[in-house]
Scaffold this motif. Structure first.
Motif, PDB file in Angstrom:
ATOM      1  N   SER A 199       0.787  -1.268  -0.083  1.00 56.53           N
ATOM      2  CA  SER A 199       0.097  -0.085  -0.013  1.00 56.53           C
ATOM      3  C   SER A 199       0.951   1.334  -0.187  1.00 56.53           C
ATOM      4  O   SER A 199       0.454   2.106  -0.651  1.00 56.53           O
ATOM      5  CB  SER A 199      -0.834   0.021   1.215  1.00 56.53           C
ATOM      6  OG  SER A 199      -1.706  -0.951   1.181  1.00 56.53           O
ATOM      7  N   GLN A 200       1.947   1.360   0.807  1.00 52.76           N
ATOM      8  CA  GLN A 200       2.891   2.374   0.808  1.00 52.76           C
ATOM      9  C   GLN A 200       3.140   2.819  -0.588  1.00 52.76           C
ATOM     10  O   GLN A 200       3.360   4.091  -0.907  1.00 52.76           O
ATOM     11  CB  GLN A 200       3.928   2.023   1.691  1.00 52.76           C
ATOM     12  CG  GLN A 200       4.592   3.520   2.239  1.00 52.76           C
ATOM     13  CD  GLN A 200       5.578   3.325   3.432  1.00 52.76           C
ATOM     14  OE1 GLN A 200       4.859   2.605   4.336  1.00 52.76           O
ATOM     15  NE2 GLN A 200       6.581   3.768   3.286  1.00 52.76           N
ATOM     16  N   ALA A 230      -5.620  -1.683   4.132  1.00 54.14           N
ATOM     17  CA  ALA A 230      -4.659  -2.541   4.648  1.00 54.14           C
ATOM     18  C   ALA A 230      -4.979  -3.553   5.654  1.00 54.14           C
ATOM     19  O   ALA A 230      -4.819  -4.756   5.775  1.00 54.14           O
ATOM     20  CB  ALA A 230      -3.536  -1.898   4.928  1.00 54.14           C
ATOM     21  N   HIS A 231      -6.003  -2.968   6.666  1.00 52.90           N
ATOM     22  CA  HIS A 231      -6.393  -3.998   7.743  1.00 52.90           C
ATOM     23  C   HIS A 231      -7.805  -4.279   7.701  1.00 52.90           C
ATOM     24  O   HIS A 231      -8.424  -4.941   8.701  1.00 52.90           O
ATOM     25  CB  HIS A 231      -6.314  -3.032   9.149  1.00 52.90           C
ATOM     26  CG  HIS A 231      -4.763  -2.690   9.525  1.00 52.90           C
ATOM     27  ND1 HIS A 231      -4.090  -1.745   8.906  1.00 52.90           N
ATOM     28  CD2 HIS A 231      -3.988  -3.597  10.308  1.00 52.90           C
ATOM     29  CE1 HIS A 231      -2.897  -1.760   9.476  1.00 52.90           C
ATOM     30  NE2 HIS A 231      -2.663  -2.683  10.252  1.00 52.90           N
ATOM     31  N   GLY A 280      -5.033  -1.855  -1.530  1.00 50.63           N
ATOM     32  CA  GLY A 280      -4.983  -3.339  -0.874  1.00 50.63           C
ATOM     33  C   GLY A 280      -3.688  -3.788  -0.872  1.00 50.63           C
ATOM     34  O   GLY A 280      -2.781  -3.622  -1.503  1.00 50.63           O
ATOM     35  N   THR A 281      -3.480  -4.951   0.143  1.00 50.78           N
ATOM     36  CA  THR A 281      -2.101  -5.427   0.159  1.00 50.78           C
ATOM     37  C   THR A 281      -2.126  -6.594   0.905  1.00 50.78           C
ATOM     38  O   THR A 281      -3.115  -7.160   1.646  1.00 50.78           O
ATOM     39  CB  THR A 281      -1.483  -4.663   0.984  1.00 50.78           C
ATOM     40  OG1 THR A 281       0.234  -5.055   1.183  1.00 50.78           O
ATOM     41  CG2 THR A 281      -1.880  -4.408   2.497  1.00 50.78           C
ATOM     42  N   VAL A 325       3.513  -7.523  -2.152  1.00 51.10           N
ATOM     43  CA  VAL A 325       2.567  -7.537  -3.144  1.00 51.10           C
ATOM     44  C   VAL A 325       1.168  -6.623  -2.626  1.00 51.10           C
ATOM     45  O   VAL A 325       0.652  -7.044  -1.591  1.00 51.10           O
ATOM     46  CB  VAL A 325       2.235  -8.985  -3.559  1.00 51.10           C
ATOM     47  CG1 VAL A 325       1.098  -8.798  -4.602  1.00 51.10           C
ATOM     48  CG2 VAL A 325       3.273  -9.703  -4.068  1.00 51.10           C
ATOM     49  N   GLY A 326       0.919  -5.925  -3.326  1.00 58.59           N
ATOM     50  CA  GLY A 326      -0.322  -5.011  -2.893  1.00 58.59           C
ATOM     51  C   GLY A 326      -1.008  -4.753  -4.431  1.00 58.59           C
ATOM     52  O   GLY A 326      -0.712  -5.189  -5.521  1.00 58.59           O
ATOM     53  N   TRP A 327      -2.222  -4.092  -4.343  1.00 58.33           N
ATOM     54  CA  TRP A 327      -2.796  -3.609  -5.301  1.00 58.33           C
ATOM     55  C   TRP A 327      -3.547  -2.178  -5.288  1.00 58.33           C
ATOM     56  O   TRP A 327      -3.832  -1.818  -4.292  1.00 58.33           O
ATOM     57  CB  TRP A 327      -3.702  -4.843  -5.936  1.00 58.33           C
ATOM     58  CG  TRP A 327      -4.780  -5.154  -4.744  1.00 58.33           C
ATOM     59  CD1 TRP A 327      -5.834  -4.371  -4.371  1.00 58.33           C
ATOM     60  CD2 TRP A 327      -4.627  -6.375  -3.845  1.00 58.33           C
ATOM     61  NE1 TRP A 327      -6.303  -5.331  -3.174  1.00 58.33           N
ATOM     62  CE2 TRP A 327      -5.630  -6.363  -2.933  1.00 58.33           C
ATOM     63  CE3 TRP A 327      -3.422  -7.370  -3.950  1.00 58.33           C
ATOM     64  CZ2 TRP A 327      -5.767  -7.379  -2.106  1.00 58.33           C
ATOM     65  CZ3 TRP A 327      -3.405  -8.430  -3.002  1.00 58.33           C
ATOM     66  CH2 TRP A 327      -4.750  -8.448  -2.261  1.00 58.33           C
TER      67      TRP A 327
END
Length: 477
Positions: A186-187, A290-291, A320-321, A332-334
């Motif tokens: 996400s970052q 993220a959470h 998201g991640t 890996v995130g998106w």
């Protein structure tokens, strides 16, 4: 700069001479830079002024420094035989476009790496929660057709299709793969949005407090940040109208579900109101989720993400991640957003790094296509519930009514406020000396008195000892 650790094995003045000489020759102290006065350096190093005076005399005799009345002591600019070809690294470090990490944040992260400290600070799951065996099996059975060249900057199409199915099944977010971009968490998604869609001087709105406030991403890009107040029901949407009227807000960054650091959940009514306000003002929303999948056992399910709401497909950029729900090191995130936005960000991404590793993308694809992700999240929710309950119990046991906090329904953190005021820097240092690392609320832009405590980052058996050490630190402070 003056992190000289003196020893008893050599005269102190010689250690000072070697320290300064080495930094002159490697370019850290470039020609012409002013050095501290003898009195000031003696105070910094906690030595006698006469010791510094002897060291400066030797450096002058070598032609490395010069002193003139009225202009102080400087590194020589015209010393014969000295090699000053090293770059002026001090100048470069001061002028780089990307802002350095805040000193207190850097200090906290450095201490987190030491095994002698109990980590109640870093927002990642501890090693015993990693799905290491699953990852080992997945890596051993990767397809021989694995992408080992430069891939699509948006991410491999098969992984984007898997993310599309995941978002539809888990969050009712209907988004095709051509509107998805794979990120290194996400970052990096935040960084890509800032670099691709905003300009220096633009104003954005963030929750107060906010994890994003702790990052130098916005300051590095010249972005002005303005706070949206948060209460027990999440951010107050109508404050966006006020901020836009005053500052012409161009983007809103929010974490509606298990907000970091407060753990609050934005109510359904406020989610709808935020969507309506931003639609009327034509302001895009960046949603960090993220959470959001980490609802703890026995807690009610939160409302769906903003990106799942009617009309949001043209308004929300969703991040998201897998870092919080599967493995932080997988990276890996998106990002999901309007087609034109994804294409623009993919173009910027291609200039930066051509996308993330095809190997980790292939592993992530298998995680999302199989039932591994759901199995792991179920296991993780139970583990985090036990840890949260353990931390809540020992907080009450050690602090009683000295601390105020709400029991979080999900995520990694407990957001506590101490009734008696304290100075953040002093708390951090006292806690570190006591063998525990925590993050004060000021890092996230909060008012004085708050601390974020993470129950996911250390082994469960260390939680009680960590709180005991924190209690001792408060008593000593």
């Amino acid at each position: 700069m003056w992190n000289l650790k003196l020893s008893e094995s050599e005269p102190v003045y010689r250690q000072i001479v070697k320290y300064i000489e080495e930094r002159i020759r490697n370019g850290e102290f470039p020609p012409g830079i002013q050095l501290p006065t003898e009195r000031k350096l003696a105070e910094l190093l906690k030595v006698n002024r006469s010791t510094v005076s002897i060291a400066y005399d030797e450096l002058r005799s070598k032609g490395l420094i010069r002193s003139r009345q009225g202009s102080g002591t400087r590194v020589s600019e015209d010393a014969w035989g000295l090699d000053f070809r090293a770059p002026d690294w001090a100048g470069y470090l001061a002028q780089g476009a990307f802002q350095p990490t805040l000193p207190m944040v850097r200090r906290i992260w450095e201490e987190n790496r030491k095994s002698t400290n109990i980590n109640l600070a870093r927002g990642e799951m501890s090693s015993e929660l990693w799905p290491s065996e699953h990852l080992r099996v997945l890596a051993a059975h990767l397809s021989p057709r694995l992408q080992l060249g430069y891939g699509d900057p948006r991410g491999e199409e098969s992984l984007r299709a898997a993310v599309s199915g995941h978002l539809a099944a888990q969050h009712a977010i209907q988004v095709p793969e051509n509107r998805i971009l794979i990120t290194a968490g996400s970052q990096q998604g935040l960084l890509l949005v800032i670099q691709s869609l905003l300009r220096p001087g633009d104003a954005v709105a963030l929750e107060k407090p906010s994890y994003a406030y702790s990052l130098p991403l916005f300051a590095s890009a010249g972005i002005r940040m303005f706070p949206i107040p948060v209460d027990e029901e999440g951010l107050i949407p109508d404050e966006v109208i006020v901020l836009h009227r005053r500052h012409k807000i161009r983007m809103v960054f929010v974490t509606p579900t298990y907000q970091n650091p407060t753990g609050t959940v934005l109510t359904s009514e406020r989610r709808q109101r935020l969507i309506e306000i931003c639609a009327d003002l034509r302001i895009p929303i960046v949603e960090d989720d993220a959470h959001g999948d980490l609802t703890l056992d026995g807690s009610p399910q939160p409302p769906g993400p903003l990106a799942s709401m009617q009309g949001a497909e043209h308004q929300v950029i969703y991040l998201g991640t897998l870092s919080k729900t599967f493995a932080p090191g997988l990276r890996v995130g998106w990002m999901a957003g309007p087609t034109s936005v994804i294409e623009r960000i993919a173009g910027v991404r291609e200039q930066m790094d051509f996308g993330i590793s095809g190997i980790t993308q292939a592993i992530a694809e298998q995680v999302l296509k199989s039932d591994l992700w759901e199995q792991n999240v179920k296991r993780l929710r139970s583990a985090l519930t036990r840890r949260r309950d353990r931390m809540v119990g020992v907080l009450v046991g050690y602090f009683g009514d000295e601390l105020d906090f709400d029991v979080p329904r999900g995520g990694y953190h407990i957001w506590v406020k101490r009734q008696q005021p304290f100075r953040d820097q002093e708390l951090v240092e006292t806690a570190i000396r006591n063998g525990v690392v925590v993050v004060p609320g000021s890092i996230y832009g909060a008012e004085p008195g708050f601390v974020r405590l993470t129950y996911a980052s250390s082994p469960e058996v260390e939680i009680e000892e960590g709180i005991r050490r924190l209690h001792d630190a408060f008593k000593r402070g």
